[in-house]
Motif scaffolding. Structure first.
Motif, mmCIF file in Angstrom:
data_model
loop_
_atom_site.group_PDB
_atom_site.id
_atom_site.type_symbol
_atom_site.label_atom_id
_atom_site.label_comp_id
_atom_site.label_asym_id
_atom_site.label_seq_id
_atom_site.Cartn_x
_atom_site.Cartn_y
_atom_site.Cartn_z
ATOM 1 N N ALA A 80 -55.951 14.772 70.920
ATOM 2 C CA ALA A 80 -55.854 15.549 72.356
ATOM 3 C C ALA A 80 -54.408 16.029 72.533
ATOM 4 C CB ALA A 80 -56.114 14.480 73.448
ATOM 5 N N LEU A 81 -53.266 15.326 72.278
ATOM 6 C CA LEU A 81 -51.773 15.776 72.378
ATOM 7 C C LEU A 81 -51.784 16.909 71.532
ATOM 8 C CD1 LEU A 81 -50.237 12.389 72.745
ATOM 9 C CD2 LEU A 81 -50.294 14.098 74.581
ATOM 10 N N ARG A 82 -52.143 17.034 70.376
ATOM 11 C CA ARG A 82 -51.920 17.927 69.293
ATOM 12 C C ARG A 82 -52.419 19.152 69.915
ATOM 13 N NH1 ARG A 82 -52.901 15.520 63.381
ATOM 14 N NH2 ARG A 82 -50.691 14.425 63.194
ATOM 15 N N ARG A 83 -53.671 19.177 70.350
ATOM 16 C CA ARG A 83 -54.269 20.256 71.108
ATOM 17 C C ARG A 83 -53.605 20.653 72.039
ATOM 18 N NH1 ARG A 83 -57.277 23.684 68.540
ATOM 19 N NH2 ARG A 83 -55.645 25.031 69.330
ATOM 20 N N GLU A 84 -53.349 20.212 73.295
ATOM 21 C CA GLU A 84 -52.552 20.448 74.181
ATOM 22 C C GLU A 84 -51.278 21.191 73.715
ATOM 23 O OE1 GLU A 84 -49.898 18.486 78.020
ATOM 24 O OE2 GLU A 84 -51.458 17.174 76.835
ATOM 25 N N TYR A 85 -50.600 20.727 72.836
ATOM 26 C CA TYR A 85 -49.217 21.276 72.269
ATOM 27 C C TYR A 85 -49.650 22.646 71.641
ATOM 28 C CZ TYR A 85 -45.073 22.254 69.328
ATOM 29 O OH TYR A 85 -44.020 22.726 68.866
ATOM 30 N N ILE A 86 -50.568 22.719 70.719
ATOM 31 C CA ILE A 86 -50.787 23.969 70.366
ATOM 32 C C ILE A 86 -51.399 25.112 71.321
ATOM 33 C CG2 ILE A 86 -52.724 25.185 68.736
ATOM 34 C CD1 ILE A 86 -52.735 22.611 67.192
ATOM 35 N N ASP A 87 -52.274 24.689 72.426
ATOM 36 C CA ASP A 87 -52.503 25.831 73.492
ATOM 37 C C ASP A 87 -51.214 26.053 74.239
ATOM 38 O OD1 ASP A 87 -55.096 25.134 72.808
ATOM 39 O OD2 ASP A 87 -55.511 23.798 74.198
ATOM 40 N N SER A 88 -50.185 25.138 74.283
ATOM 41 C CA SER A 88 -49.058 25.476 75.020
ATOM 42 C C SER A 88 -48.092 26.395 74.227
ATOM 43 C CB SER A 88 -48.075 24.156 75.286
ATOM 44 O OG SER A 88 -46.992 24.442 75.787
ATOM 45 N N VAL A 89 -48.188 26.150 72.785
ATOM 46 C CA VAL A 89 -47.385 27.180 72.099
ATOM 47 C C VAL A 89 -47.893 28.624 72.098
ATOM 48 C CG1 VAL A 89 -46.811 27.650 69.751
ATOM 49 C CG2 VAL A 89 -46.278 25.520 70.710
ATOM 50 N N LEU A 90 -49.528 28.686 71.855
ATOM 51 C CA LEU A 90 -50.036 29.825 71.933
ATOM 52 C C LEU A 90 -50.126 30.693 73.268
ATOM 53 C CD1 LEU A 90 -53.230 28.728 69.815
ATOM 54 C CD2 LEU A 90 -51.425 30.233 68.945
ATOM 55 N N GLY A 91 -50.085 30.010 74.386
ATOM 56 C CA GLY A 91 -49.930 30.452 75.646
ATOM 57 C C GLY A 91 -48.666 31.122 75.975
ATOM 58 N N SER A 92 -47.427 30.388 75.315
ATOM 59 C CA SER A 92 -46.151 30.948 75.173
ATOM 60 C C SER A 92 -46.092 32.262 74.619
ATOM 61 C CB SER A 92 -45.100 29.956 74.944
ATOM 62 O OG SER A 92 -45.214 28.926 75.799
ATOM 63 N N LEU A 93 -46.536 32.279 73.586
ATOM 64 C CA LEU A 93 -46.605 33.462 72.400
ATOM 65 C C LEU A 93 -47.300 34.605 73.027
ATOM 66 C CD1 LEU A 93 -45.947 34.505 69.739
ATOM 67 C CD2 LEU A 93 -47.910 33.589 68.870
ATOM 68 N N LYS A 94 -48.405 34.328 73.782
ATOM 69 C CA LYS A 94 -49.232 35.271 74.296
ATOM 70 C C LYS A 94 -48.217 36.003 75.519
ATOM 71 C CE LYS A 94 -53.812 36.435 76.537
ATOM 72 N NZ LYS A 94 -53.225 37.570 76.828
ATOM 73 N N THR A 95 -47.984 35.042 76.178
ATOM 74 C CA THR A 95 -46.983 35.818 77.461
ATOM 75 C C THR A 95 -45.833 36.496 76.868
ATOM 76 O OG1 THR A 95 -47.718 33.677 78.882
ATOM 77 C CG2 THR A 95 -45.595 35.086 79.421
ATOM 78 N N GLN A 96 -45.013 35.977 75.741
ATOM 79 C CA GLN A 96 -44.144 36.915 75.200
ATOM 80 C C GLN A 96 -44.650 38.220 74.739
ATOM 81 O OE1 GLN A 96 -41.947 34.734 72.005
ATOM 82 N NE2 GLN A 96 -40.459 36.264 72.034
ATOM 83 N N LEU A 97 -45.955 38.306 73.814
ATOM 84 C CA LEU A 97 -46.140 39.364 73.377
ATOM 85 C C LEU A 97 -46.824 40.446 74.478
ATOM 86 C CD1 LEU A 97 -48.289 38.021 70.365
ATOM 87 C CD2 LEU A 97 -46.028 39.404 70.188
ATOM 88 N N ASP A 98 -47.365 39.724 75.516
ATOM 89 C CA ASP A 98 -47.618 40.857 76.614
ATOM 90 C C ASP A 98 -46.369 41.253 77.284
ATOM 91 O OD1 ASP A 98 -50.180 40.071 76.408
ATOM 92 O OD2 ASP A 98 -50.330 38.403 77.933
ATOM 93 N N ASN A 99 -45.479 40.924 77.120
ATOM 94 C CA ASN A 99 -44.178 41.478 77.759
ATOM 95 C C ASN A 99 -43.350 42.227 76.825
ATOM 96 O OD1 ASN A 99 -44.745 40.723 80.742
ATOM 97 N ND2 ASN A 99 -44.473 38.392 79.816
ATOM 98 N N THR A 100 -43.808 42.260 75.704
ATOM 99 C CA THR A 100 -42.953 43.081 74.585
ATOM 100 C C THR A 100 -43.171 44.739 74.470
ATOM 101 O OG1 THR A 100 -43.039 41.019 73.432
ATOM 102 C CG2 THR A 100 -42.559 42.857 72.337
ATOM 103 N N TYR A 101 -42.294 45.449 74.416
ATOM 104 C CA TYR A 101 -42.459 46.776 74.303
ATOM 105 C C TYR A 101 -41.741 47.191 72.943
ATOM 106 C CZ TYR A 101 -43.865 46.797 79.189
ATOM 107 O OH TYR A 101 -44.437 46.543 80.224
ATOM 108 N N ILE A 102 -42.127 48.349 72.403
ATOM 109 C CA ILE A 102 -41.710 49.152 71.100
ATOM 110 C C ILE A 102 -41.013 50.448 71.629
ATOM 111 C CG2 ILE A 102 -42.078 50.343 68.968
ATOM 112 C CD1 ILE A 102 -42.634 47.293 68.993
ATOM 113 N N VAL A 103 -39.651 50.433 71.443
ATOM 114 C CA VAL A 103 -38.946 51.368 71.831
ATOM 115 C C VAL A 103 -38.649 52.541 70.654
ATOM 116 C CG1 VAL A 103 -36.552 52.377 72.676
ATOM 117 C CG2 VAL A 103 -37.621 50.028 73.319
ATOM 118 N N ASP A 104 -39.359 53.926 70.571
ATOM 119 C CA ASP A 104 -39.205 54.637 69.553
ATOM 120 C C ASP A 104 -37.733 55.366 69.512
ATOM 121 O OD1 ASP A 104 -39.229 56.866 71.470
ATOM 122 O OD2 ASP A 104 -41.176 57.421 70.969
ATOM 123 N N GLU A 105 -37.481 56.398 68.551
ATOM 124 C CA GLU A 105 -36.196 56.889 68.329
ATOM 125 C C GLU A 105 -35.913 57.630 69.656
ATOM 126 O OE1 GLU A 105 -39.679 59.147 66.665
ATOM 127 O OE2 GLU A 105 -38.958 57.111 66.002
#
Length: 69
Positions: free
Chosen positions: A31-56
């Motif tokens: 249960a603790l491992r699942r909670e940890y994995i869900d926490s990491v995936l949630g953080s990653l999703k939030t980070q990617l949702d706020n990521t932009y690519i800047v072209d030349e």
């Protein structure tokens, strides 16, 4: 997940290596491992949702999720 949960995961891992875990401890560890994995995936999703690519030219474009997978 807070530091207390991570410390408990590490404590159970050490115990599993030395003396083994009871059924209840194995369930707690899972249960603790699942909670940890869900926490990491949630953080990653939030980070990617706020990521932009800047072209030349300096234009910002939001990252689009891949479809199909």
């Amino acid at each position: 997940m807070d530091q207390k949960g991570i410390d408990r995961i590490n404590e159970l891992a050490r115990k599993a290596k030395t003396e083994g875990l009871t059924e209840a401890e194995q369930q707690e560890r899972a249960a603790l491992r699942r909670e940890y994995i869900d926490s990491v995936l949630g953080s990653l999703k939030t980070q990617l949702d706020n990521t932009y690519i800047v072209d030349e030219k300096g234009n910002k474009k939001k990252i689009e999720p891949k479809s199909g997978k």
